[in-house]
Write an enzyme that holds these catalytic residues in place. Structure first.
Site, mmCIF file in Angstrom:
data_model
loop_
_atom_site.group_PDB
_atom_site.id
_atom_site.type_symbol
_atom_site.label_atom_id
_atom_site.label_comp_id
_atom_site.label_asym_id
_atom_site.label_seq_id
_atom_site.Cartn_x
_atom_site.Cartn_y
_atom_site.Cartn_z
ATOM 1 C CB CYS A 102 -0.904 -0.003 1.228
ATOM 2 S SG CYS A 102 -2.042 1.386 1.311
ATOM 3 C CG HIS A 144 -5.585 -2.399 -1.239
ATOM 4 N ND1 HIS A 144 -4.614 -3.015 -0.498
ATOM 5 C CD2 HIS A 144 -5.295 -1.077 -1.225
ATOM 6 C CE1 HIS A 144 -3.776 -2.091 -0.038
ATOM 7 N NE2 HIS A 144 -4.168 -0.902 -0.474
ATOM 8 C CD GLU A 145 -6.547 1.298 -3.883
ATOM 9 O OE1 GLU A 145 -6.643 2.239 -3.055
ATOM 10 O OE2 GLU A 145 -5.462 0.724 -4.091
ATOM 11 C CG HIS A 148 -7.454 2.891 1.197
ATOM 12 N ND1 HIS A 148 -6.680 3.094 2.317
ATOM 13 C CD2 HIS A 148 -6.659 2.248 0.312
ATOM 14 C CE1 HIS A 148 -5.471 2.597 2.119
ATOM 15 N NE2 HIS A 148 -5.436 2.070 0.908
#
Length: 184
Positions: A102, A144-145, A148
């Site tokens: 990341c 993953h994004e 966030h």
């Protein structure tokens, strides 16, 4: 005027732990500008995906832009996709653990379980509502994004602290083993 890469929030910055706000009007000029800044920042940092909170803007905007680069030499090449207000519609039952890094957690890689495919609904910068399915590595990038946007980072997803390693160790041991593996 040429857009410069934005500074990337690092682990410990409060913006990375916030739930990002929905974008009220995805076609607004500031959203297009943010997407452009995300693309420039992503390119400059050798990432394959980035979320608006990583550059200090707590809005539900992500860019998925997989391509082979120094950080991900085996990444597939796709056209960059900007997703505004993405939602997961459905996902596979299959989960695979694989290595992630990341831009907000430099120097660390982790073995993270993710769904092998996800169906996502999102708005484009043109204002169209789109449903798209992502598979394998690109599905991993999206998840993953998406994390966030919900105040999570990949280190929250590892199953044990033993699944975290130094990035140099990842390149010299893990990636080197993958390069000679016949299963690739």
């Amino acid at each position: 005027m040429m857009t410069q890469p934005l500074p990337i929030a690092q682990l410990g910055h409060s913006v990375l732990r916030q739930i990002a706000a929905p974008v009220p009007h995805g076609q607004d000029a500031w959203v297009r500008s943010l997407v452009n800044e995300l693309l420039v920042t992503l390119q400059a940092s050798n990432g394959v995906g980035i979320a608006a909170p990583q550059v200090g803007h707590s809005y539900r905007v992500v860019v998925v832009a997989s391509r082979p680069n120094a950080r991900y030499p085996h990444a597939p090449q796709i056209q960059p996709i900007a997703l505004i207000n993405p939602e997961v519609v459905r996902h596979s039952d299959d989960v695979v653990r694989d290595w992630e890094g990341c831009l907000s957690v430099p120097g660390v890689r982790g073995l993270v379980p993710r769904y092998t495919s996800v169906e996502v609904e999102y708005t484009t910068v043109e204002g169209d509502r789109v449903t798209q399915e992502f598979h394998d590595f690109v599905a991993r990038i999206f998840q993953h994004e998406f994390d966030h946007l919900n105040g999570l980072v990949f280190v929250d997803r590892v199953e044990t602290q033993h699944d975290l390693i130094d990035e140099q160790e990842y390149f010299t041991r893990v990636l080197a083993q993958q390069s000679v593996s016949p299963a690739q």
